[in-house]
Design a protein around this motif. Sequence first.
Motif, short mmCIF file in Angstrom:
data_model
loop_
_atom_site.label_atom_id
_atom_site.label_comp_id
_atom_site.label_asym_id
_atom_site.label_seq_id
_atom_site.Cartn_x
_atom_site.Cartn_y
_atom_site.Cartn_z
N SER A 51 23.84 -0.22 6.95
CA SER A 51 23.95 -1.50 6.72
C SER A 51 23.61 -2.02 5.50
CB SER A 51 23.32 -2.30 8.01
OG SER A 51 23.42 -3.60 7.69
N ALA A 55 25.49 -3.97 2.73
CA ALA A 55 24.91 -5.34 1.95
C ALA A 55 24.99 -5.13 0.40
CB ALA A 55 23.55 -5.67 2.42
N LYS A 60 25.29 -8.62 -1.60
CA LYS A 60 24.35 -9.61 -1.00
C LYS A 60 22.91 -8.82 -1.15
CE LYS A 60 27.34 -11.89 1.28
NZ LYS A 60 27.62 -13.26 1.10
N HIS A 143 16.73 -14.25 20.97
CA HIS A 143 18.14 -13.70 20.78
C HIS A 143 19.10 -13.73 19.73
CE1 HIS A 143 22.32 -13.55 22.88
NE2 HIS A 143 21.81 -12.36 22.73
N PHE A 144 19.27 -12.66 19.04
CA PHE A 144 20.03 -12.58 17.86
C PHE A 144 21.63 -12.38 17.99
CE2 PHE A 144 15.49 -11.57 16.87
CZ PHE A 144 15.32 -11.95 15.47
N PHE A 145 22.32 -12.30 16.97
CA PHE A 145 23.64 -12.02 17.21
C PHE A 145 24.11 -11.02 16.28
CE2 PHE A 145 22.43 -16.02 19.19
CZ PHE A 145 23.32 -16.07 20.35
N ASN A 146 25.23 -10.48 16.77
CA ASN A 146 25.85 -9.42 16.07
C ASN A 146 26.70 -9.57 15.21
OD1 ASN A 146 26.51 -6.70 15.68
ND2 ASN A 146 27.34 -6.25 17.54
N PRO A 147 26.91 -9.10 13.70
CA PRO A 147 25.81 -8.23 13.06
C PRO A 147 24.66 -9.24 12.74
CG PRO A 147 28.02 -8.59 11.94
CD PRO A 147 28.11 -9.35 12.97
N PRO A 149 22.38 -9.26 10.42
CA PRO A 149 22.14 -9.44 9.00
C PRO A 149 22.97 -10.43 8.54
CG PRO A 149 22.24 -7.00 9.29
CD PRO A 149 22.74 -7.57 10.36
N VAL A 150 24.10 -10.85 9.11
CA VAL A 150 25.08 -11.71 8.80
C VAL A 150 25.18 -13.03 9.52
CG1 VAL A 150 27.81 -12.22 8.49
CG2 VAL A 150 26.76 -9.70 8.31
N LEU A 151 25.01 -13.05 10.81
CA LEU A 151 25.22 -14.40 11.64
C LEU A 151 23.78 -15.09 11.70
CD1 LEU A 151 27.31 -13.46 14.62
CD2 LEU A 151 27.80 -14.25 12.39
N ASN A 194 26.22 -17.07 25.02
CA ASN A 194 26.91 -16.39 25.98
C ASN A 194 27.47 -17.11 27.11
OD1 ASN A 194 27.02 -13.81 24.57
ND2 ASN A 194 25.04 -13.49 25.00
N LEU A 235 36.22 -8.90 19.27
CA LEU A 235 34.80 -9.18 19.33
C LEU A 235 34.05 -8.66 20.43
CD1 LEU A 235 32.34 -10.84 18.67
CD2 LEU A 235 33.45 -12.85 19.77
N ILE A 239 30.99 -6.23 20.32
CA ILE A 239 29.45 -6.25 21.18
C ILE A 239 29.23 -5.17 21.85
CG2 ILE A 239 28.71 -7.70 23.18
CD1 ILE A 239 30.26 -9.98 22.00
N1 CAA Z 1 24.26 -7.73 5.25
C1 CAA Z 1 24.56 -8.81 4.67
N2 CAA Z 1 25.97 -9.36 4.84
C2 CAA Z 1 26.73 -8.77 4.79
C3 CAA Z 1 26.71 -7.63 5.48
C4 CAA Z 1 25.50 -6.78 5.61
N3 CAA Z 1 25.01 -5.72 6.04
N4 CAA Z 1 27.78 -6.95 6.05
C5 CAA Z 1 28.83 -7.84 5.47
N5 CAA Z 1 28.09 -8.84 4.97
C6 CAA Z 1 28.60 -10.14 4.78
C7 CAA Z 1 29.94 -10.05 3.60
O1 CAA Z 1 29.15 -10.05 2.62
C8 CAA Z 1 30.63 -11.33 3.93
O2 CAA Z 1 30.00 -12.53 3.34
P1 CAA Z 1 30.90 -13.56 2.62
O3 CAA Z 1 31.76 -14.06 3.69
O4 CAA Z 1 29.98 -14.59 2.36
O5 CAA Z 1 31.63 -12.70 1.30
C9 CAA Z 1 30.63 -11.42 5.44
O6 CAA Z 1 29.35 -11.10 5.91
C10 CAA Z 1 31.69 -10.83 6.44
O7 CAA Z 1 31.83 -9.58 5.63
P2 CAA Z 1 33.08 -8.62 5.68
O8 CAA Z 1 34.06 -9.41 4.66
O9 CAA Z 1 32.45 -7.32 5.18
O10 CAA Z 1 33.86 -8.44 6.99
P3 CAA Z 1 34.69 -9.33 7.53
O11 CAA Z 1 35.24 -10.55 7.16
O12 CAA Z 1 35.50 -8.51 8.61
O13 CAA Z 1 33.66 -9.90 8.87
C11 CAA Z 1 32.29 -10.02 10.69
C12 CAA Z 1 33.23 -9.14 9.79
C13 CAA Z 1 31.02 -10.62 10.07
C14 CAA Z 1 31.74 -9.27 11.88
C15 CAA Z 1 33.01 -11.41 11.16
O14 CAA Z 1 34.26 -10.77 11.68
C16 CAA Z 1 32.31 -12.29 12.16
O15 CAA Z 1 31.38 -13.02 11.97
N6 CAA Z 1 32.97 -12.07 13.61
C17 CAA Z 1 32.26 -12.58 14.61
C18 CAA Z 1 31.05 -11.90 15.16
C19 CAA Z 1 30.35 -12.73 16.25
O16 CAA Z 1 31.20 -13.74 16.95
N7 CAA Z 1 29.37 -12.31 16.65
C20 CAA Z 1 28.75 -12.69 17.83
C21 CAA Z 1 28.56 -11.86 19.01
S1 CAA Z 1 27.82 -12.25 20.14
C22 CAA Z 1 26.20 -11.65 20.18
O17 CAA Z 1 26.08 -10.90 19.23
C23 CAA Z 1 25.25 -12.11 21.17
C24 CAA Z 1 25.46 -11.34 22.21
O18 CAA Z 1 24.44 -11.33 23.22
C25 CAA Z 1 26.57 -10.59 22.94
#
Ligand code: CAA
Length: 289
Positions: A51, A55, A60, A143-147, A149-151, A194, A235, A239
């Motif tokens: 991961s 980044a 990033k 409670h964090f959200f997946n991914p 580092p991104v959310l 959720n 999604l 998850i």
């Molecule tokens: N570190 C930092 N940033 C990162 C990264 C990392 N490891 N990997 C990716 N990123 C960044 C990218 O640079 C990009 O940023 P910009 O938009 O600023 O350029 C952004 O994240 C998106 O990355 P990608 O372009 O590589 O990938 P993508 O466009 O296909 O997006 C995704 C992938 C982030 C998963 C996106 O599809 C998304 O947000 N999906 C929804 C995820 C969601 O809803 N998660 C919540 C699930 S619920 C949960 O987790 C809780 C539970 O209890 C179940």
Amino acid sequence: MNGNIRRVGVVGGGQMGAGIAEVCARAGLDTVVCEAGATAARAARERVAASLDRAVERGKLEAEAARDALARLIFTGSLEDLSDRQLVIEAVIENADAKTEVFTALDKIVEDPAAVLATNTSALPVMRLGMATSRADRVVGLHFFNPVPVLPLVEVVTSLHTAPDTIATVEGFAARTLGKTVVHSRDRAGFVVNALLVPYLLAAVRMAESGFATAADIDAGMELGCAHPMGPLKLADLIGLDTVASIAASLYDEFKEPLYAPPPLLQRMVEARLLGRKTGRGFHVYGQE
Ligand code: CAA
């Protein structure tokens, strides 16, 4: 202790635990990740390293910062190595017995009585985990959200026993140290996100199950028609279908609403280990990651 947490422990190095450990290390914290044995600990390290590489590739993070973050992480197979932690975040499988066992053990191991024991549970009662310890006032949901580092969101979940200074400590940690945005929730299954998200995911599973539309069309519908970054079945695959089913079961157990009941197709897929991305196949098929 608010603002002074420097030594963090993470229990569980799966996709959530590894993500939480990564953001802690990237924030400059001394972070120990505990997994169930040396092989799982090695896999957790690889998950974080991959991961961090992503980044860097996406611009990033500087390569040097990624190397420093990895150097700040210690991976262990022993919970005893968390004894000096100021905050421990539990992120093991979404199963009440497994999580309770971790809290009972942490209560004996973590020496500082002011340390905070947090759970990344998605839907299980924080109160029950607190009651498994002798310090329910120091137990809180984080409670964090997946991914991770991104959310940017973290839900802070307060049980009936959680002390106000415990909440202030984790809120300061999540917002100031990790740079996340905090929302607060009472201790009800599913918390804020959720409780809203999972019935929607289950509706998509039922739609696929009934043959109403294909998985590809259901996802395209929500991506292109509603600008969601990914459709509900992608999604759910991200998850993990086992996690979605466990959250749904907790929601159903708590509220007895039929809309929360896990549909048979979801249950069968979990039994068949078609869990989504992590096993290579769920509603969609994934290449080796
Ligand atoms: N570190 C930092 N940033 C990162 C990264 C990392 N490891 N990997 C990716 N990123 C960044 C990218 O640079 C990009 O940023 P910009 O938009 O600023 O350029 C952004 O994240 C998106 O990355 P990608 O372009 O590589 O990938 P993508 O466009 O296909 O997006 C995704 C992938 C982030 C998963 C996106 O599809 C998304 O947000 N999906 C929804 C995820 C969601 O809803 N998660 C919540 C699930 S619920 C949960 O987790 C809780 C539970 O209890 C179940």
